[in-house]
Design a protein around this motif. Structure first.
Motif, mmCIF file in Angstrom:
data_model
loop_
_atom_site.group_PDB
_atom_site.id
_atom_site.type_symbol
_atom_site.label_atom_id
_atom_site.label_comp_id
_atom_site.label_asym_id
_atom_site.label_seq_id
_atom_site.Cartn_x
_atom_site.Cartn_y
_atom_site.Cartn_z
ATOM 1 N N LEU A 209 0.206 -10.645 10.383
ATOM 2 C CA LEU A 209 -1.195 -10.195 10.420
ATOM 3 C C LEU A 209 -2.126 -11.291 9.909
ATOM 4 C CD1 LEU A 209 -0.861 -6.484 9.210
ATOM 5 C CD2 LEU A 209 -1.394 -7.291 11.521
ATOM 6 N N GLY A 210 -1.654 -12.028 8.894
ATOM 7 C CA GLY A 210 -2.448 -13.152 8.394
ATOM 8 C C GLY A 210 -2.693 -14.183 9.496
ATOM 9 N N LYS A 211 -1.652 -14.415 10.310
ATOM 10 C CA LYS A 211 -1.807 -15.385 11.416
ATOM 11 C C LYS A 211 -2.775 -14.854 12.478
ATOM 12 C CE LYS A 211 2.573 -17.728 10.791
ATOM 13 N NZ LYS A 211 4.023 -17.510 10.973
ATOM 14 N N LEU A 212 -2.673 -13.556 12.782
ATOM 15 C CA LEU A 212 -3.596 -12.965 13.760
ATOM 16 C C LEU A 212 -5.040 -13.016 13.246
ATOM 17 C CD1 LEU A 212 -1.657 -9.797 15.026
ATOM 18 C CD2 LEU A 212 -2.005 -11.981 16.217
ATOM 19 N N ARG A 213 -5.187 -12.790 11.949
ATOM 20 C CA ARG A 213 -6.532 -12.831 11.369
ATOM 21 C C ARG A 213 -7.177 -14.184 11.613
ATOM 22 N NH1 ARG A 213 -9.589 -14.971 8.506
ATOM 23 N NH2 ARG A 213 -8.070 -16.429 7.657
ATOM 24 N N GLU A 214 -6.360 -15.219 11.390
ATOM 25 C CA GLU A 214 -6.892 -16.563 11.546
ATOM 26 C C GLU A 214 -7.133 -16.894 13.028
ATOM 27 O OE1 GLU A 214 -4.536 -19.418 9.441
ATOM 28 O OE2 GLU A 214 -5.953 -21.025 9.916
ATOM 29 N N LYS A 215 -6.164 -16.528 13.861
ATOM 30 C CA LYS A 215 -6.251 -16.856 15.290
ATOM 31 C C LYS A 215 -7.463 -16.200 15.945
ATOM 32 C CE LYS A 215 -3.318 -16.603 19.440
ATOM 33 N NZ LYS A 215 -2.002 -16.162 19.937
ATOM 34 N N TYR A 216 -7.743 -14.948 15.595
ATOM 35 C CA TYR A 216 -8.820 -14.203 16.259
ATOM 36 C C TYR A 216 -10.061 -14.024 15.370
ATOM 37 C CZ TYR A 216 -5.277 -13.308 19.746
ATOM 38 O OH TYR A 216 -4.315 -13.476 20.719
ATOM 39 N N ALA A 217 -10.076 -14.659 14.204
ATOM 40 C CA ALA A 217 -11.231 -14.575 13.281
ATOM 41 C C ALA A 217 -11.674 -13.131 13.046
ATOM 42 C CB ALA A 217 -12.396 -15.413 13.813
ATOM 43 N N LEU A 218 -10.710 -12.293 12.620
ATOM 44 C CA LEU A 218 -11.001 -10.874 12.439
ATOM 45 C C LEU A 218 -11.238 -10.527 10.967
ATOM 46 C CD1 LEU A 218 -8.267 -9.310 14.732
ATOM 47 C CD2 LEU A 218 -10.723 -9.387 15.155
ATOM 48 N N PRO A 219 -12.065 -9.507 10.735
ATOM 49 C CA PRO A 219 -12.160 -8.975 9.372
ATOM 50 C C PRO A 219 -10.934 -8.109 9.056
ATOM 51 C CG PRO A 219 -13.588 -7.735 10.845
ATOM 52 C CD PRO A 219 -12.962 -8.831 11.668
ATOM 53 N N VAL A 220 -10.772 -7.767 7.783
ATOM 54 C CA VAL A 220 -9.604 -7.004 7.313
ATOM 55 C C VAL A 220 -10.073 -5.821 6.473
ATOM 56 C CG1 VAL A 220 -7.527 -7.102 5.836
ATOM 57 C CG2 VAL A 220 -8.180 -9.101 7.203
ATOM 58 N N GLN A 221 -9.400 -4.680 6.636
ATOM 59 C CA GLN A 221 -9.632 -3.541 5.731
ATOM 60 C C GLN A 221 -8.286 -3.012 5.240
ATOM 61 O OE1 GLN A 221 -11.269 -0.021 7.621
ATOM 62 N NE2 GLN A 221 -9.929 -0.183 9.414
ATOM 63 N N SER A 222 -8.255 -2.567 4.010
ATOM 64 C CA SER A 222 -7.039 -1.933 3.491
ATOM 65 C C SER A 222 -7.373 -1.154 2.218
ATOM 66 C CB SER A 222 -5.949 -2.971 3.243
ATOM 67 O OG SER A 222 -4.705 -2.329 3.049
ATOM 68 N N HIS A 223 -6.320 -0.759 1.496
ATOM 69 C CA HIS A 223 -6.469 -0.026 0.232
ATOM 70 C C HIS A 223 -5.967 -0.898 -0.913
ATOM 71 C CE1 HIS A 223 -6.124 3.243 3.254
ATOM 72 N NE2 HIS A 223 -6.987 3.876 2.472
ATOM 73 N N LEU A 224 -6.555 -0.700 -2.103
ATOM 74 C CA LEU A 224 -6.182 -1.529 -3.248
ATOM 75 C C LEU A 224 -6.305 -0.766 -4.559
ATOM 76 C CD1 LEU A 224 -5.517 -4.494 -4.209
ATOM 77 C CD2 LEU A 224 -7.987 -4.800 -4.471
ATOM 78 N N SER A 225 -5.242 -0.822 -5.363
ATOM 79 C CA SER A 225 -5.272 -0.338 -6.756
ATOM 80 C C SER A 225 -5.980 1.016 -6.883
ATOM 81 C CB SER A 225 -5.962 -1.380 -7.662
ATOM 82 O OG SER A 225 -5.238 -2.595 -7.619
ATOM 83 N N GLU A 226 -5.499 1.966 -6.060
ATOM 84 C CA GLU A 226 -6.138 3.283 -6.034
ATOM 85 C C GLU A 226 -5.545 4.226 -7.084
ATOM 86 O OE1 GLU A 226 -5.716 5.097 -2.202
ATOM 87 O OE2 GLU A 226 -6.751 6.952 -2.776
ATOM 88 N N ASN A 227 -4.198 4.159 -7.206
ATOM 89 C CA ASN A 227 -3.472 5.164 -7.982
ATOM 90 C C ASN A 227 -2.428 4.448 -8.843
ATOM 91 O OD1 ASN A 227 -0.649 6.572 -7.821
ATOM 92 N ND2 ASN A 227 -2.091 8.285 -7.662
ATOM 93 N N LEU A 228 -2.199 4.936 -10.059
ATOM 94 C CA LEU A 228 -1.311 4.204 -10.981
ATOM 95 C C LEU A 228 0.122 4.121 -10.460
ATOM 96 C CD1 LEU A 228 -2.732 5.523 -14.380
ATOM 97 C CD2 LEU A 228 -2.917 3.191 -13.448
ATOM 98 N N GLY A 229 0.619 5.200 -9.855
ATOM 99 C CA GLY A 229 1.966 5.183 -9.278
ATOM 100 C C GLY A 229 2.063 4.172 -8.139
ATOM 101 N N GLU A 230 1.021 4.089 -7.355
ATOM 102 C CA GLU A 230 0.962 3.125 -6.246
ATOM 103 C C GLU A 230 0.980 1.690 -6.791
ATOM 104 O OE1 GLU A 230 -2.964 2.632 -5.025
ATOM 105 O OE2 GLU A 230 -2.549 1.657 -3.101
ATOM 106 N N VAL A 231 0.197 1.436 -7.843
ATOM 107 C CA VAL A 231 0.139 0.087 -8.415
ATOM 108 C C VAL A 231 1.522 -0.325 -8.938
ATOM 109 C CG1 VAL A 231 -0.881 -1.333 -10.250
ATOM 110 C CG2 VAL A 231 -2.316 0.287 -8.999
ATOM 111 N N ARG A 232 2.225 0.616 -9.604
ATOM 112 C CA ARG A 232 3.589 0.329 -10.108
ATOM 113 C C ARG A 232 4.537 0.020 -8.963
ATOM 114 N NH1 ARG A 232 2.574 4.416 -13.924
ATOM 115 N NH2 ARG A 232 3.415 6.013 -12.545
ATOM 116 N N TRP A 233 4.404 0.792 -7.884
ATOM 117 C CA TRP A 233 5.280 0.631 -6.722
ATOM 118 C C TRP A 233 5.082 -0.757 -6.094
ATOM 119 C CZ3 TRP A 233 4.904 3.967 -1.621
ATOM 120 C CH2 TRP A 233 6.121 3.879 -0.921
ATOM 121 N N VAL A 234 3.849 -1.180 -5.987
ATOM 122 C CA VAL A 234 3.564 -2.501 -5.409
ATOM 123 C C VAL A 234 4.185 -3.604 -6.266
ATOM 124 C CG1 VAL A 234 1.720 -4.157 -4.859
ATOM 125 C CG2 VAL A 234 1.504 -1.772 -4.151
#
Ligand code: GUN
Ligand code: FE
Length: 423
Positions: A209-234
């Protein structure tokens, strides 16, 4: 498109501190762009066509920085769990239904209608992993006249069989096909890369996906540090990452070269925040979602003080309501509880600040959007508050404040996006 003017009580933000109000003012528009706000019609514009909205309020259109279109169908339901159980129990089974285009057409049509009627003029939207349904969503959103980014979601691990792409390679092939077909297909809707979140994307997928982002100059959306269990899992999944956001940054999916918006950031560490500031990553603050999933309350004032880009988001269906006016109200209320219960060094957010977040704060993700300064795209919402009676004559400032708490789509009298009237 020509040159014309809007007349009414004009409210806008220049900075988070203060809403600027021009009563009975003129907003000049030329070829879809603002030429500025004037207390009286300047001499050179005499004779110009004027759309006179009388005693109504004229505000910048609002930007929803993070919303899940396929989750509109279960808004207001299933608020009894935290993030990871909520995903498995409610979100994933519902999203799997978008394999069926007939269902997608019905459900996305309802979502689009609602968004069109709301105070939102721009939105950054999650679809599902399904390519046909995501293209359909793009077509439906394009027809609304709203300006949107829509993402085909990537998920190749830690997801149920019924909602998982076969492997990284297949996910990347589908994603590239989707980009090529849709990058220049619509007037109002553009693709955005959408790894769901680190737990559902393998390293191979993220790298691609990082390569596609660069190749097609696309923006990115995702989720980050929302929930404590999720942060531990990452932390377990990505031992190489210094912090959650570093697991995106490693693959070039965390701002820097391209635009990037991360939903939530409730539990971001100082290290993570510093990287976000350096990379220009946007925070999509979703207060209602964070309350419903008991994720916490993001310290938005701290983010503003640090100079981060912050906007507001509804995050349907973890947030129940599509209205950014509700999101503004919830942002204030959540910040007050945080201040009282957790940390009295961070003062609650004000109406002026959340108005800024909903307009210019999030709007700037789309470029010169979110206020009426010269050169900005003309996104405007005309609010009619006649059905919110008050025994006294209120000033414009008080009327706007009441709209934040009391208005809904019935108060949206007209709406303009990039100079075009869509309502
Ligand atoms: N994290 C990963 N997927 C989701 C989602 O659909 N909603 C929310 N609120 N958080 C997520
Ligand atoms: Fe979300």
């Amino acid at each position: 498109m020509g040159t014309w003017a809007l007349k009414g009580h004009i409210c806008q933000s220049r900075d988070p501190q203060q809403i600027e109000i021009t009563e009975n003012g003129y907003l000049i528009v030329e070829n879809g762009l603002s030429k500025g706000v004037f207390p009286t019609l300047p001499e050179q514009y005499r004779g110009l066509p004027v759309a006179d909205f009388g005693d109504r309020l004229i505000i910048p259109g609002m930007t929803d920085l993070h919303v899940h279109a396929p989750q509109f169908s279960f808004r207001g339901l299933g608020m009894d769990m935290e993030l990871l159980d909520w995903l498995n129990t409610y979100a994933f089974p519902e999203e799997a239904k978008y394999r069926d285009l007939e269902y997608a057409n019905r459900a996305y049509g309802m979502f689009a209608q609602r968004l069109k009627r709301s105070v939102t003029t721009r939105a950054v939207i999650f679809g599902t992993i399904h390519l046909p349904a995501t293209e359909l969503l793009m077509r439906i959103m394009d027809r609304t006249g709203l300006k949107t980014y829509v993402g085909k979601v990537n998920m190749d691990r830690n997801s149920p069989d019924y909602l998982r792409e076969f492997d990284a390679e297949k996910s990347l092939r589908d994603t590239e096909e989707w980009i090529i077909r849709n990058q220049c297909r619509f007037d109002n809707t553009k693709p955005i890369l959408t790894p769901r979140f680190v737990p559902s994307c393998s390293d191979a997928l993220m790298e691609g996906l990082g390569k596609l982002r660069e190749k097609y100059a696309l923006p990115v959306q995702s989720h980050l540090s929302e929930n404590l269990g999720e942060v531990r899992w990452v932390k377990e999944l990505c031992p190489y990452a210094a912090f959650y956001g570093d697991a995106y940054d490693r693959w070039g999916l965390f701002g820097g070269a391209g635009a990037c918006v991360m939903a939530h950031c409730v539990h971001s560490t100082d290290e993570e925040l510093e990287r976000m500031r350096a990379n220009g990553v946007y925070v999509a603050h979703s207060p209602e979602s964070n309350m419903n999933l008991a994720s916490g309350v993001a310290p938005v004032r701290k983010y503003l003080d640090l100079g981060l880009h912050v906007g507001l988001a509804t995050d349907l269906a973890a947030g129940s309501h599509e209205s950014l006016l509700r999101a503004m109200m919830h942002a204030i209320q959540a910040s007050k509880l945080r201040w009282r219960l957790l940390d009295d060094t961070l003062k609650p957010l004000t109406v002026d600040e959340v108005f800024y977040l909903a307009t210019l704060g999030g709007g700037s993700f789309f470029g010169k959007v979110g206020c009426f300064r010269p050169g900005y795209e003309l996104d405007a919402v005309i609010l009619d508050d006649q059905d919110l009676p008050h025994p006294q004559r209120l000033d414009v400032r008080a009327r706007l404040e009441r709209c934040v708490y009391l208005a809904d789509d019935r108060n949206v009298y007209a709406k303009f996006v990039a100079g075009e009237r869509i309502l």
